[in-house]
Design an enzyme around this catalytic site. Sequence first.
Site, PDB file in Angstrom:
ATOM      1  N   GLU A  92     -66.805  52.753 -13.646  1.00  0.00           N
ATOM      2  CA  GLU A  92     -67.134  53.281 -14.966  1.00  0.00           C
ATOM      3  C   GLU A  92     -67.980  54.548 -14.820  1.00  0.00           C
ATOM      4  O   GLU A  92     -68.716  54.717 -13.854  1.00  0.00           O
ATOM      5  CB  GLU A  92     -67.877  52.245 -15.805  1.00  0.00           C
ATOM      6  CG  GLU A  92     -69.288  51.933 -15.353  1.00  0.00           C
ATOM      7  CD  GLU A  92     -70.049  51.063 -16.348  1.00  0.00           C
ATOM      8  OE1 GLU A  92     -70.073  51.407 -17.551  1.00  0.00           O
ATOM      9  OE2 GLU A  92     -70.608  50.042 -15.903  1.00  0.00           O
ATOM     10  N   ILE A  94     -71.060  56.694 -15.916  1.00  0.00           N
ATOM     11  CA  ILE A  94     -72.372  56.521 -16.538  1.00  0.00           C
ATOM     12  C   ILE A  94     -72.855  57.880 -17.023  1.00  0.00           C
ATOM     13  O   ILE A  94     -73.051  58.801 -16.218  1.00  0.00           O
ATOM     14  CB  ILE A  94     -73.395  55.915 -15.556  1.00  0.00           C
ATOM     15  CG1 ILE A  94     -72.869  54.618 -14.937  1.00  0.00           C
ATOM     16  CG2 ILE A  94     -74.735  55.697 -16.260  1.00  0.00           C
ATOM     17  CD1 ILE A  94     -72.548  53.532 -15.924  1.00  0.00           C
ATOM     18  N   ASP A 196     -81.007  53.169   0.489  1.00  0.00           N
ATOM     19  CA  ASP A 196     -80.980  54.642   0.553  1.00  0.00           C
ATOM     20  C   ASP A 196     -81.485  55.193  -0.781  1.00  0.00           C
ATOM     21  O   ASP A 196     -80.835  56.004  -1.430  1.00  0.00           O
ATOM     22  CB  ASP A 196     -79.554  55.123   0.835  1.00  0.00           C
ATOM     23  CG  ASP A 196     -79.492  56.615   1.176  1.00  0.00           C
ATOM     24  OD1 ASP A 196     -80.541  57.206   1.476  1.00  0.00           O
ATOM     25  OD2 ASP A 196     -78.385  57.189   1.140  1.00  0.00           O
TER      26      ASP A 196
END
Length: 291
Positions: A92, A94, A196
């Site tokens: 999706e 964002i 990370d």
Amino acid sequence: MLSSNFNSHIRKVLDCPIKKVEPLSGGDISNAYCIYTQTHRFFCKVNDSDTALDMFYTEKAGLECIQHTKTIRVPEILGCGKYEGYSFLLMEFIEPKNPDPKDMETFGHQLAEMHSYVGQESFGWKMDNYIGTLPQSNKTYTDWSQFYIRERLLPQLKMARDEKLLSSEEIPSINRMESVCQMHFPKTIPSLLHGDLWGGNYLIGVQGDPYLIDPSVYFGDAEVDLAMTRLFGGFSSRFYDAYSEQIPIKALEKERVGIYQLYYLLVHLNLFGKSYYPSVSRLLKTYFGQR
């Protein structure tokens, strides 16, 4: 741009017509695209390297692992595969916004909740993955010092030596690293880490919801994520204050932050070259120089 055949394949994955595809900037490793349908937008990473499919599969697994904690949001995965020599990860889209203080407070609370998730009793993870494009081994250990030395520092130190970015004389012995790490590291339980967590690997959605992206997950000391947030900036005092309301930041965290940042600086040295050498050299001398 993506080929018409590739677009057709993505259309089948989405099971709806595609109106247009736009390239996105900012991707260092893969090409990125925004895919528009009649009602939604989707984000697609595309890469034709030999390791790309494995990279995307482990990224997908990491996002799903974070999602399973029900603590902080990640983009929904729509597809992952390979077509005509190109690997892809489809998820999706964002829509981001600039974070305000309340957003960062929410982010700090939710990251602490994720770090409190009890997922396994050992350090490491169920599979190896990647940090950037570099392989990241996640063999499990019951001792945090042993994991951090053998699965994090040593592989990057050896890679830097092999690429002549560090000399053999600059690499501390295992005994020296064990002595220093056992002295500095607190007793800790395995926390699920993003792995990370710099400023480019989170988003604040338009509704104020934090999202984690591009993870390199494993179970380790929660301070590793915090150390990475402090390396390049992008995290406000409200974020740290909110985090510490749920997980009090240990008194000696500032004394350890450099030894945890050393891993990420070694990764950057191996990925991007000599510009990171001074920082790596300084930390090696600070923590492992002979006394």
